[in-house]
Design an enzyme around this catalytic site. Sequence first.
Site, mmCIF file in Angstrom:
data_model
loop_
_atom_site.group_PDB
_atom_site.id
_atom_site.type_symbol
_atom_site.label_atom_id
_atom_site.label_comp_id
_atom_site.label_asym_id
_atom_site.label_seq_id
_atom_site.Cartn_x
_atom_site.Cartn_y
_atom_site.Cartn_z
ATOM 1 N N CYS A 101 1.283 -1.286 -0.071
ATOM 2 C CA CYS A 101 0.173 -0.217 0.093
ATOM 3 C C CYS A 101 0.898 1.098 -0.603
ATOM 4 O O CYS A 101 0.543 2.218 -0.477
ATOM 5 C CB CYS A 101 -1.137 0.471 1.273
ATOM 6 S SG CYS A 101 -2.657 -1.494 1.197
ATOM 7 N N HIS B 171 -3.319 7.430 1.854
ATOM 8 C CA HIS B 171 -4.102 6.342 1.545
ATOM 9 C C HIS B 171 -4.842 5.721 1.862
ATOM 10 O O HIS B 171 -5.852 6.103 2.925
ATOM 11 C CB HIS B 171 -2.268 5.385 2.163
ATOM 12 C CG HIS B 171 -3.139 3.559 1.914
ATOM 13 N ND1 HIS B 171 -3.572 3.256 0.601
ATOM 14 C CD2 HIS B 171 -3.115 2.552 2.819
ATOM 15 C CE1 HIS B 171 -3.989 2.185 0.912
ATOM 16 N NE2 HIS B 171 -3.664 1.736 2.445
ATOM 17 N N ASN C 15 -10.237 0.683 -0.364
ATOM 18 C CA ASN C 15 -8.296 0.449 -0.664
ATOM 19 C C ASN C 15 -8.238 -0.588 -2.009
ATOM 20 O O ASN C 15 -8.290 -1.431 -1.896
ATOM 21 C CB ASN C 15 -8.489 -0.689 0.947
ATOM 22 C CG ASN C 15 -6.986 -0.712 1.118
ATOM 23 O OD1 ASN C 15 -6.005 -0.297 0.249
ATOM 24 N ND2 ASN C 15 -6.138 -0.773 2.428
#
Length: 324
Positions: free
Chosen positions: A114, A251, A281
Amino acid sequence: MTLRAVVKGVGHYLPERVVPNSYFEDLVDTSDEWIRTRSGIERRHFAAEDETTSKMGANAARAALADAGLEPDDIDAIVLATSTPDLTFPSVATMVQNELGMTRGFGFDVQAVCAGFVFALTNANALILAGQAKRVLVIGAETFSRILDMKDRATCVLFGDGAGALVLEAQEGDGSNADRGILSADLNSDGRLREMLYVDGGVSTTQTSGHLRMQGNPLFRQAVGKLAQTAETALSKVDLTDDDVNWIVPHQANIRIIQGTAKKLGVPMDRVVVTVQDHGNTSAASIPLAMSVARSEGKIKDGDLLVAEAIGGGLAWGAVVLRW
């Protein structure tokens, strides 16, 4: 004069298929309310069967090139962040190079889960400062739907697919923190924390792609502190503070992590770009995707100071300070 890597264009791509929270109610013991209250996610996009990470990355790259008014052969390099490549090798970046019809330059992948886009931006910046490239396509692209365990309610509801891209171009600045472009970066990792977020498969272990595994509560506690710290460190490197920041572009993992980090930094939520409700996500794709959406909505303007920060498996985390 000082060389800077300046954002020339931005773009994104999302698969057509929109998956609402209600989709998961028949798969696991969950509900729309449970997912919303714990993550802030309302929907996400899943790639079609024939839709790969490279195809999505190429679509985002085309959008960024169009925004920059450039052609593929104006680009010297592609740095692509992903944890879900089409194949074990070659790199997705070279596949995007081929998809774009780009006949020159080079490409390679970066894998920091990520946090991948922050690491990719930092690498692209280094290429430009070293004189290795004048223009770099920086892409985050993921098909996380391919590695989800649809029986694990703690993870399957959180992730989505998509891609985002920036075009960076070498331009001269005066060396001050008022320059446009990437001003600083801070990168970190700690391999001791691997068990908090990992995939239980791989070439040299199971010879399978495996499924994503996560320890949600411990990861949450690590994320808020580490994200705030890395953002502060990156700002301090160029004598800037939270008060100077126009936009935090985090993020997009979980609304509670985003809110917790913003609170720790002392930045109000109206200066934080939030897209997690629509995309879930998307791992390495989430920051460029959020930048592209915010830019298209007129939020991010020329001259705005941004802090992009992310944490992912490894654990790996970092932040980039840039002026649009």
